[in-house]
Enzyme design. Structure first.
Site, PDB file in Angstrom:
ATOM      1  N   ARG A  87      59.056 205.460 -22.282  1.00 32.15           N
ATOM      2  CA  ARG A  87      59.886 205.587 -23.482  1.00 32.15           C
ATOM      3  C   ARG A  87      60.843 204.403 -23.543  1.00 32.15           C
ATOM      4  O   ARG A  87      61.606 204.184 -22.608  1.00 32.15           O
ATOM      5  CB  ARG A  87      60.667 206.905 -23.440  1.00 32.15           C
ATOM      6  CG  ARG A  87      61.683 207.065 -24.557  1.00 32.15           C
ATOM      7  CD  ARG A  87      62.380 208.427 -24.490  1.00 32.15           C
ATOM      8  NE  ARG A  87      63.352 208.564 -25.551  1.00 32.15           N
ATOM      9  CZ  ARG A  87      64.677 208.489 -25.379  1.00 32.15           C
ATOM     10  NH1 ARG A  87      65.201 208.293 -24.174  1.00 32.15           N
ATOM     11  NH2 ARG A  87      65.488 208.606 -26.400  1.00 32.15           N
ATOM     12  N   HIS A 131      68.271 203.267 -30.608  1.00 30.65           N
ATOM     13  CA  HIS A 131      69.063 203.692 -29.449  1.00 30.65           C
ATOM     14  C   HIS A 131      70.379 202.899 -29.489  1.00 30.65           C
ATOM     15  O   HIS A 131      70.667 202.080 -28.624  1.00 30.65           O
ATOM     16  CB  HIS A 131      68.267 203.465 -28.163  1.00 30.65           C
ATOM     17  CG  HIS A 131      68.729 204.273 -26.978  1.00 30.65           C
ATOM     18  ND1 HIS A 131      67.898 205.068 -26.238  1.00 30.65           N
ATOM     19  CD2 HIS A 131      69.951 204.386 -26.399  1.00 30.65           C
ATOM     20  CE1 HIS A 131      68.578 205.648 -25.239  1.00 30.65           C
ATOM     21  NE2 HIS A 131      69.824 205.242 -25.318  1.00 30.65           N
ATOM     22  N   GLU A 176      69.957 210.508 -29.539  1.00 35.86           N
ATOM     23  CA  GLU A 176      71.301 211.071 -29.431  1.00 35.86           C
ATOM     24  C   GLU A 176      72.228 210.697 -30.589  1.00 35.86           C
ATOM     25  O   GLU A 176      73.243 210.008 -30.386  1.00 35.86           O
ATOM     26  CB  GLU A 176      71.947 210.658 -28.102  1.00 35.86           C
ATOM     27  CG  GLU A 176      71.138 211.057 -26.883  1.00 35.86           C
ATOM     28  CD  GLU A 176      71.904 210.877 -25.569  1.00 35.86           C
ATOM     29  OE1 GLU A 176      73.013 210.339 -25.590  1.00 35.86           O
ATOM     30  OE2 GLU A 176      71.375 211.289 -24.523  1.00 35.86           O
ATOM     31  N   ASN A 303      67.549 215.549 -24.265  1.00 34.41           N
ATOM     32  CA  ASN A 303      68.215 214.845 -23.157  1.00 34.41           C
ATOM     33  C   ASN A 303      69.208 215.800 -22.531  1.00 34.41           C
ATOM     34  O   ASN A 303      70.043 216.390 -23.231  1.00 34.41           O
ATOM     35  CB  ASN A 303      68.968 213.606 -23.663  1.00 34.41           C
ATOM     36  CG  ASN A 303      68.026 212.499 -24.112  1.00 34.41           C
ATOM     37  OD1 ASN A 303      66.806 212.653 -24.063  1.00 34.41           O
ATOM     38  ND2 ASN A 303      68.599 211.391 -24.553  1.00 34.41           N
ATOM     39  N   TYR A 305      71.912 216.226 -19.106  1.00 30.75           N
ATOM     40  CA  TYR A 305      72.545 215.692 -17.898  1.00 30.75           C
ATOM     41  C   TYR A 305      73.440 216.706 -17.200  1.00 30.75           C
ATOM     42  O   TYR A 305      73.409 216.828 -15.996  1.00 30.75           O
ATOM     43  CB  TYR A 305      73.358 214.432 -18.240  1.00 30.75           C
ATOM     44  CG  TYR A 305      72.458 213.255 -18.570  1.00 30.75           C
ATOM     45  CD1 TYR A 305      71.941 212.460 -17.551  1.00 30.75           C
ATOM     46  CD2 TYR A 305      72.088 212.965 -19.871  1.00 30.75           C
ATOM     47  CE1 TYR A 305      71.092 211.399 -17.827  1.00 30.75           C
ATOM     48  CE2 TYR A 305      71.235 211.907 -20.159  1.00 30.75           C
ATOM     49  CZ  TYR A 305      70.740 211.134 -19.130  1.00 30.75           C
ATOM     50  OH  TYR A 305      69.888 210.089 -19.393  1.00 30.75           O
ATOM     51  N   GLU A 370      65.161 212.475 -21.567  1.00 30.77           N
ATOM     52  CA  GLU A 370      66.038 211.872 -20.545  1.00 30.77           C
ATOM     53  C   GLU A 370      66.590 212.953 -19.634  1.00 30.77           C
ATOM     54  O   GLU A 370      66.980 214.034 -20.098  1.00 30.77           O
ATOM     55  CB  GLU A 370      67.253 211.157 -21.169  1.00 30.77           C
ATOM     56  CG  GLU A 370      66.941 209.865 -21.845  1.00 30.77           C
ATOM     57  CD  GLU A 370      68.188 209.191 -22.407  1.00 30.77           C
ATOM     58  OE1 GLU A 370      69.313 209.402 -21.884  1.00 30.77           O
ATOM     59  OE2 GLU A 370      68.026 208.445 -23.398  1.00 30.77           O
TER      60      GLU A 370
HETATM   61  C1  FCB Z   1      72.360 208.937 -22.457  1.00 28.75           C
HETATM   62  C2  FCB Z   1      71.852 207.697 -23.131  1.00 28.75           C
HETATM   63  C3  FCB Z   1      71.208 206.699 -22.210  1.00 28.75           C
HETATM   64  C4  FCB Z   1      71.938 206.608 -20.891  1.00 28.75           C
HETATM   65  C5  FCB Z   1      72.171 207.979 -20.302  1.00 28.75           C
HETATM   66  C6  FCB Z   1      72.840 207.965 -18.960  1.00 28.75           C
HETATM   67  O1  FCB Z   1      73.393 209.498 -23.210  1.00 28.75           O
HETATM   68  O2  FCB Z   1      70.906 208.039 -24.134  1.00 28.75           O
HETATM   69  O3  FCB Z   1      71.117 205.467 -22.867  1.00 28.75           O
HETATM   70  O4  FCB Z   1      73.084 205.882 -21.048  1.00 28.75           O
HETATM   71  O5  FCB Z   1      72.920 208.754 -21.191  1.00 28.75           O
END
Ligand code: FCB
Length: 465
Positions: A87, A131, A176, A303, A305, A370
């Site tokens: 990607r 992006h 995002e 995405n 985290y 992600e």
């Molecule tokens: C996301 C972004 C990516 C990267 C990660 C850690 O928010 O899409 O570009 O910075 O975080």
């Protein structure tokens, strides 16, 4: 149990549906460098990173990891790791240096070469059109706060699909939009660095509108694998008090539901619309916009985290809020181990999130576009990079994802963030997310332990097919 046993247990427990896609992700401005080469115009991230005080130690993407020149070696690395997909994003100002109008063929040629290299290596390209690197020329005309940018985005999508549609199957519009809209226009922690609730609300709507308009152009060109990537952060109330519950509702509204609901169901959540109106920053919706935004998706990019705990109460002045009207809401520091980003680690929340998204977007396959973690990685005397924390994060999140699949979530793929260490936006090069380490002095690439473990996951998955 030793760490090795625990790792083997986790690995052995992982099974994925047939045809499950495994890849890694990057973004143009974070890796390409070559910012003035082959006619590329400036983007808002060039401007922002060159503005004193905006990024960690003034870091910029001028050189980044020099992927613009080193892409053949980087694709060879993907092949070595056994990735079935990659990607990446296209830099809008490489293709349209002024944002609209004149097309720079040399910019398109770079992506033609990259895609051909990927296809030659058996790696399926997943292309993201945006992006975060808006051409500066469009920012000068109002950027995403201006409705016209949505139309310009659709024109740009048409140019790229015309050039690459014959060899790229999987297309995504935005990465995002929450970050573009709210970090870019509310907290100002990202480009263009504004702190303006009205602009943040307008940018939200115009990004989504741009997504919908671009969908029409991609469909007209025959695209049959089309999606958008949203970033989700579960927002948990710090207590059961009415104030904390409402604070969590508001942040969940703007972080998660404000982007998901219009994209999949064609409407903004009523409570979010009311919150934005109360904050004096209503969404500038016109008749017909929501039908455009709700263009059918073949998949939704997710995405993930970390999760967040939310409390009602005034924020310290040095912590500008990213949420419109969010001055009276606090995101608490995570408890327990954190990554070098300061983010907590919650694989269980990932399982719940995938099930929740599945319930809000029934029938839409999910692709994890992600997921990853940053740590202080070093190349040791033997030339190895031991990153046990990232290995642990990776395996536990893969396990959490498979739990969600077992419970009914329709997840079709997983892309690790990131293939390479790279320019982590305002945090510069201080944060390393790669499966592959980059020495920024020499541009030397070293596969980390996590990269090798990921390759092993992929090898077992291929064998099991
Ligand atoms: C996301 C972004 C990516 C990267 C990660 C850690 O928010 O899409 O570009 O910075 O975080």
């Amino acid at each position: 149990m030793t760490t090795t046993d625990a790792r083997e247990d986790l690995l052995a427990g992982l099974t994925f549906p047939p045809g499950f896609v495994f890849g890694a992700a990057t973004a143009a401005y974070q890796i390409e460098g070559a910012v003035t080469e082959d006619g590329r115009g400036p983007s808002i991230w060039d401007t922002y990173s060159h503005t004193p005080g905006r990024t960690f130690q003034g870091h910029t993407g001028d050189v980044a990891v020099d992927h613009y020149h080193r892409y053949p070696a980087d694709v060879a690395l993907m092949e070595e790791l056994g990735l079935s997909a990659y990607r990446f994003s296209v830099s809008w100002p490489r293709v349209l240096p002024e944002g609209s109008g004149r097309v720079e063929q040399r910019g398109l040629d770079f992506y033609r070469r990259l895609v051909d290299e990927l296809l030659g290596a058996g790696v399926d390209p997943w292309l993201t059109l945006y992006h975060w690197d808006l051409p500066q020329a469009l920012q000068d005309r109002g950027g995403w706060a201006d409705r016209d940018t949505a139309e310009r985005f659709a024109d740009y999508a048409a140019v790229v699909v015309d050039a690459l549609g014959d060899r790229v199957r999987h297309w995504s519009t935005l990465n995002e939009p929450m970050c573009s809209a709210l970090l870019g226009h509310m907290s100002g922690l990202h480009a263009p660095g504004l702190q303006d609730p009205v602009a943040a609300s307008a940018a939200t709507h115009h990004l989504l509108l741009g997504h919908g308009l671009a969908a029409g152009r991609l469909r007209a060109a025959g695209v049959d694998s089309f999606g958008i990537t949203l970033n989700f952060t579960p927002m948990n109330p710090a207590s059961d008090s009415a104030a904390d519950l409402d604070a969590a509702r508001r942040l969940d509204g703007q972080q998660n539901r404000m982007f998901l609901e219009p994209a999949v169901n064609g409407e903004y959540p009523a409570d979010v619309v009311a919150d934005l109106e109360a904050a004096g920053a209503p969404l500038p919706i016109r008749d017909g916009d929501l039908e455009v935004i709700a263009a059918p998706l073949d998949w939704l990019g997710v995405n993930y985290y970390f999760e967040s705990t939310v409390q009602a109460g005034p924020r310290p002045a040095e912590k500008p809020t990213s949420f419109i009207g969010g001055e009276d809401v606090l995101e608490l520091d995570p408890v327990g181990v954190t990554t070098t980003m300061g983010w907590g680690i919650s694989p269980e929340a990932f399982t719940d999130l995938l099930l929740w998204i599945g319930s809000r977007a029934p029938g839409v396959p999910l692709v994890i576009t992600e997921n990853g973690s940053a740590w202080d990685d070093v190349v040791d005397a033997e030339g190895a990079v031991h990153d046990p924390e990232r290995v642990d994060f990776l395996l536990r999140h893969l396990a959490a994802m498979t739990t969600a699949i077992e419970k009914g979530a329709d997840v079709r793929g997983y892309f690790a963030w990131s293939l390479l260490d790279n320019f982590e936006w305002a945090r510069g090069y201080a944060q390393r997310f790669g499966l592959v380490h980059v020495d920024y002095e020499t541009q030397r690439r070293t596969v980390k332990d996590s990269g090798r473990v990921y390759a092993e996951v992929l090898r077992r998955h291929r064998e099991a097919q």
